[in-house]
Design an enzyme around this catalytic site. Sequence first.
Site, PDB file in Angstrom:
ATOM      1  N   SER A 124       0.837  -1.201   0.000  1.00  0.00           N
ATOM      2  CA  SER A 124       0.000   0.000   0.000  1.00  0.00           C
ATOM      3  C   SER A 124       0.871   1.249   0.000  1.00  0.00           C
ATOM      4  O   SER A 124       2.001   1.237   0.522  1.00  0.00           O
ATOM      5  CB  SER A 124      -0.861  -0.032   1.261  1.00  0.00           C
ATOM      6  OG  SER A 124      -1.381   1.241   1.555  1.00  0.00           O
ATOM      7  N   TYR A 149      -1.951  -1.455  10.862  1.00  0.00           N
ATOM      8  CA  TYR A 149      -2.193  -2.052   9.543  1.00  0.00           C
ATOM      9  C   TYR A 149      -1.038  -1.708   8.599  1.00  0.00           C
ATOM     10  O   TYR A 149      -0.444  -2.575   7.956  1.00  0.00           O
ATOM     11  CB  TYR A 149      -3.534  -1.539   8.961  1.00  0.00           C
ATOM     12  CG  TYR A 149      -3.612  -1.694   7.466  1.00  0.00           C
ATOM     13  CD1 TYR A 149      -3.798  -2.952   6.896  1.00  0.00           C
ATOM     14  CD2 TYR A 149      -3.461  -0.596   6.601  1.00  0.00           C
ATOM     15  CE1 TYR A 149      -3.828  -3.113   5.513  1.00  0.00           C
ATOM     16  CE2 TYR A 149      -3.489  -0.750   5.229  1.00  0.00           C
ATOM     17  CZ  TYR A 149      -3.674  -2.004   4.694  1.00  0.00           C
ATOM     18  OH  TYR A 149      -3.694  -2.164   3.322  1.00  0.00           O
ATOM     19  N   LYS A 153       2.227  -3.909   6.577  1.00  0.00           N
ATOM     20  CA  LYS A 153       2.677  -3.843   5.169  1.00  0.00           C
ATOM     21  C   LYS A 153       4.189  -3.590   5.119  1.00  0.00           C
ATOM     22  O   LYS A 153       4.906  -4.213   4.340  1.00  0.00           O
ATOM     23  CB  LYS A 153       1.928  -2.743   4.405  1.00  0.00           C
ATOM     24  CG  LYS A 153       0.442  -3.008   4.220  1.00  0.00           C
ATOM     25  CD  LYS A 153       0.196  -4.213   3.355  1.00  0.00           C
ATOM     26  CE  LYS A 153      -1.263  -4.561   3.224  1.00  0.00           C
ATOM     27  NZ  LYS A 153      -1.510  -5.925   2.784  1.00  0.00           N
TER      28      LYS A 153
HETATM   29  P1  NAD Z   1     -10.646  -7.674   1.433  1.00  0.00           P
HETATM   30  O1  NAD Z   1     -10.814  -7.683   2.900  1.00  0.00           O
HETATM   31  O2  NAD Z   1     -11.838  -7.423   0.587  1.00  0.00           O
HETATM   32  O3  NAD Z   1      -9.982  -9.065   0.939  1.00  0.00           O
HETATM   33  C1  NAD Z   1      -9.067  -9.772   1.727  1.00  0.00           C
HETATM   34  C2  NAD Z   1      -9.557 -11.212   1.789  1.00  0.00           C
HETATM   35  O4  NAD Z   1      -8.638 -11.982   2.586  1.00  0.00           O
HETATM   36  C3  NAD Z   1     -10.933 -11.358   2.444  1.00  0.00           C
HETATM   37  O5  NAD Z   1     -11.786 -12.055   1.573  1.00  0.00           O
HETATM   38  C4  NAD Z   1     -10.658 -12.145   3.723  1.00  0.00           C
HETATM   39  O6  NAD Z   1     -11.731 -13.019   4.038  1.00  0.00           O
HETATM   40  C5  NAD Z   1      -9.370 -12.883   3.389  1.00  0.00           C
HETATM   41  N1  NAD Z   1      -8.532 -13.215   4.540  1.00  0.00           N
HETATM   42  C6  NAD Z   1      -8.121 -12.405   5.551  1.00  0.00           C
HETATM   43  N2  NAD Z   1      -7.344 -13.083   6.419  1.00  0.00           N
HETATM   44  C7  NAD Z   1      -7.248 -14.353   5.946  1.00  0.00           C
HETATM   45  C8  NAD Z   1      -6.592 -15.531   6.403  1.00  0.00           C
HETATM   46  N3  NAD Z   1      -5.897 -15.545   7.543  1.00  0.00           N
HETATM   47  N4  NAD Z   1      -6.713 -16.664   5.662  1.00  0.00           N
HETATM   48  C9  NAD Z   1      -7.447 -16.689   4.530  1.00  0.00           C
HETATM   49  N5  NAD Z   1      -8.098 -15.593   4.052  1.00  0.00           N
HETATM   50  C10 NAD Z   1      -7.997 -14.447   4.751  1.00  0.00           C
HETATM   51  O7  NAD Z   1      -9.483  -6.633   1.098  1.00  0.00           O
HETATM   52  P2  NAD Z   1      -9.076  -5.995  -0.307  1.00  0.00           P
HETATM   53  O8  NAD Z   1      -9.544  -4.594  -0.331  1.00  0.00           O
HETATM   54  O9  NAD Z   1      -9.445  -6.897  -1.415  1.00  0.00           O
HETATM   55  O10 NAD Z   1      -7.501  -5.952  -0.118  1.00  0.00           O
HETATM   56  C11 NAD Z   1      -6.670  -7.001  -0.565  1.00  0.00           C
HETATM   57  C12 NAD Z   1      -5.240  -6.739  -0.126  1.00  0.00           C
HETATM   58  O11 NAD Z   1      -4.815  -5.478  -0.631  1.00  0.00           O
HETATM   59  C13 NAD Z   1      -5.063  -6.665   1.382  1.00  0.00           C
HETATM   60  O12 NAD Z   1      -3.836  -7.240   1.732  1.00  0.00           O
HETATM   61  C14 NAD Z   1      -5.048  -5.174   1.657  1.00  0.00           C
HETATM   62  O13 NAD Z   1      -4.341  -4.854   2.827  1.00  0.00           O
HETATM   63  C15 NAD Z   1      -4.343  -4.656   0.411  1.00  0.00           C
HETATM   64  N6  NAD Z   1      -4.673  -3.259   0.129  1.00  0.00           N
HETATM   65  C16 NAD Z   1      -5.969  -2.883   0.049  1.00  0.00           C
HETATM   66  C17 NAD Z   1      -6.294  -1.548  -0.171  1.00  0.00           C
HETATM   67  C18 NAD Z   1      -7.733  -1.111  -0.247  1.00  0.00           C
HETATM   68  O14 NAD Z   1      -8.000   0.070  -0.145  1.00  0.00           O
HETATM   69  N7  NAD Z   1      -8.701  -1.996  -0.462  1.00  0.00           N
HETATM   70  C19 NAD Z   1      -5.275  -0.600  -0.323  1.00  0.00           C
HETATM   71  C20 NAD Z   1      -3.947  -1.016  -0.258  1.00  0.00           C
HETATM   72  C21 NAD Z   1      -3.656  -2.365  -0.029  1.00  0.00           C
HETATM   73  C1  UD1 Z   2      -6.988   5.064   3.841  1.00  0.00           C
HETATM   74  C2  UD1 Z   2      -5.825   4.584   4.679  1.00  0.00           C
HETATM   75  C3  UD1 Z   2      -4.826   3.854   3.816  1.00  0.00           C
HETATM   76  C4  UD1 Z   2      -5.504   2.732   3.057  1.00  0.00           C
HETATM   77  C5  UD1 Z   2      -6.665   3.303   2.246  1.00  0.00           C
HETATM   78  C6  UD1 Z   2      -7.453   2.227   1.570  1.00  0.00           C
HETATM   79  C7  UD1 Z   2      -5.659   6.179   6.526  1.00  0.00           C
HETATM   80  C8  UD1 Z   2      -4.855   7.282   7.138  1.00  0.00           C
HETATM   81  N1  UD1 Z   2      -5.216   5.707   5.347  1.00  0.00           N
HETATM   82  O1  UD1 Z   2      -6.494   5.989   2.908  1.00  0.00           O
HETATM   83  O2  UD1 Z   2      -3.810   3.309   4.627  1.00  0.00           O
HETATM   84  O3  UD1 Z   2      -4.590   2.077   2.197  1.00  0.00           O
HETATM   85  O4  UD1 Z   2      -7.562   3.994   3.141  1.00  0.00           O
HETATM   86  O5  UD1 Z   2      -8.232   2.767   0.548  1.00  0.00           O
HETATM   87  O6  UD1 Z   2      -6.667   5.757   7.058  1.00  0.00           O
HETATM   88  N2  UD1 Z   2     -12.809  11.379   3.495  1.00  0.00           N
HETATM   89  C9  UD1 Z   2     -13.834  12.230   3.845  1.00  0.00           C
HETATM   90  N3  UD1 Z   2     -14.939  11.692   4.438  1.00  0.00           N
HETATM   91  C10 UD1 Z   2     -15.067  10.359   4.707  1.00  0.00           C
HETATM   92  C11 UD1 Z   2     -14.002   9.499   4.334  1.00  0.00           C
HETATM   93  C12 UD1 Z   2     -12.884  10.052   3.751  1.00  0.00           C
HETATM   94  O7  UD1 Z   2     -13.761  13.427   3.622  1.00  0.00           O
HETATM   95  O8  UD1 Z   2     -16.094   9.945   5.262  1.00  0.00           O
HETATM   96  C13 UD1 Z   2     -11.612  11.942   2.815  1.00  0.00           C
HETATM   97  C14 UD1 Z   2     -10.309  11.742   3.568  1.00  0.00           C
HETATM   98  O9  UD1 Z   2     -10.075  12.798   4.437  1.00  0.00           O
HETATM   99  C15 UD1 Z   2      -9.308  11.667   2.408  1.00  0.00           C
HETATM  100  C16 UD1 Z   2     -10.109  11.036   1.274  1.00  0.00           C
HETATM  101  O10 UD1 Z   2     -11.468  11.240   1.586  1.00  0.00           O
HETATM  102  O11 UD1 Z   2      -8.923  12.950   2.008  1.00  0.00           O
HETATM  103  C17 UD1 Z   2      -9.865   9.548   1.110  1.00  0.00           C
HETATM  104  O12 UD1 Z   2     -10.066   8.892   2.359  1.00  0.00           O
HETATM  105  P1  UD1 Z   2     -10.127   7.303   2.471  1.00  0.00           P
HETATM  106  O13 UD1 Z   2     -11.027   6.752   1.445  1.00  0.00           O
HETATM  107  O14 UD1 Z   2     -10.430   6.990   3.903  1.00  0.00           O
HETATM  108  O15 UD1 Z   2      -8.663   6.828   2.094  1.00  0.00           O
HETATM  109  P2  UD1 Z   2      -7.241   7.322   2.663  1.00  0.00           P
HETATM  110  O16 UD1 Z   2      -7.394   8.028   3.944  1.00  0.00           O
HETATM  111  O17 UD1 Z   2      -6.521   8.010   1.562  1.00  0.00           O
END
Ligand code: NAD
Ligand code: UD1
Length: 331
Positions: A124, A149, A153
Amino acid sequence: MKILVTGGLGFIGSHTVVELLKENNEVIIVDNLYNSKIEVLEKLEKITGKKIKFYKYDLVNKEEIEKIFKENEIDSVIHFAGYKAVGESVKKPLMYYSNNLISTINLLETMNKYNVKKIVFSSSATVYGNPGVVKYTEELGRKDASSPYGTTKCMIEKILEDLYASDNSWNITILRYFNPVGAHESGLIGEEPNGIPNNLMPYVMKVASGKLETLSIFGNDYPTPDGTGIRDYIHVVDLAKGHVKALEKIKEGLNYYNLGSGKGISVLELVNTFEKINNVKVNYKIVGRREGDLAEYYADATKALNELNWKTEKTLEDICKDSWNYEKNNK
Ligand code: NAD
Ligand code: UD1
């Protein structure tokens, strides 16, 4: 290629499975359904017209992982599984360290044992911490992340680096995502956060559909053109395609790529576009800044373009349209 997708029923994993199958890869999913539903499997089979092998196993349980490797000749792994809620990780750090780290170590040890040494890992932009610039390049390197979290990473990236240093026959690709949003255009799969969403796009959708009353915009006094925070929102299908490219182009060694659009979008810009493109109202009010938020950041995604031949194709309009389509389909 036969690819094991951990967390493959989750938000990003499920979209990636669709793109992998489109390119005629064979996919095996492992997911413990902690944050996903088994119905996603049927939906994936409906979208792709293919039967998908699924294990409802927990990666924290090493014997379960081992069974998968025993029963299948796996070529590579895409590792999505993990807990991802930033706020929850602050309240329950041990739960986050335990699940995210132990599952990854178990997975890597089992891969090592079965001589499967190709992995793509979901990292991330949070690993950049607060680097003091707004456009993030991979060279910036890791800083202290602002949550447990984020620290998981950083730690997993370090574990992968140490593993590679000990044995450079590993092929490791670390993908640093910016803000994944949107949904599949079929409206069948998308993001399903539990309870009240913390992230912007899921919250916008709940307000637009009347499930929540008002979006709080966290601050309009940032040094940005309209005063609201700026992020790099990436359509989940573009992100999924980035994984396919990463697997195709995987080079020897350990590589890092930012996956983002390279463009910053403000909160107000996103809300206004959502309203306009979908012809719906999103009630909002401006409130104080959220603790820990940065004013502005976005990806420099040049490296992914040059080395993976990948860039985002979808627009903010596509993101808003597909998100809303999913929300309407799943009311
Ligand atoms: P998500 O929660 O939708 O998917 C993760 C999946 O992993 C889930 O289906 C959950 O059931 C499964 N899981 C969790 N722990 C497990 C375990 N111990 N064994 C087997 N399955 C397990 O999340 P996502 O949004 O699809 O994210 C996927 C990856 O990307 C994650 O590692 C997350 O940290 C990373 N990531 C996500 C975002 C985001 O904003 N969605 C941003 C940056 C990085
Ligand atoms: C957050 C996480 C980041 C993670 C990402 C997943 C933090 C500090 N960072 O990022 O680690 O990888 O989510 O997508 O939590 N906002 C509003 N109102 C809301 C929600 C958000 O104004 O109800 C604004 C926030 O201030 C920000 C933007 O929307 O400027 C995006 O926020 P969000 O979707 O929560 O993502 P990040 O904070 O960028």
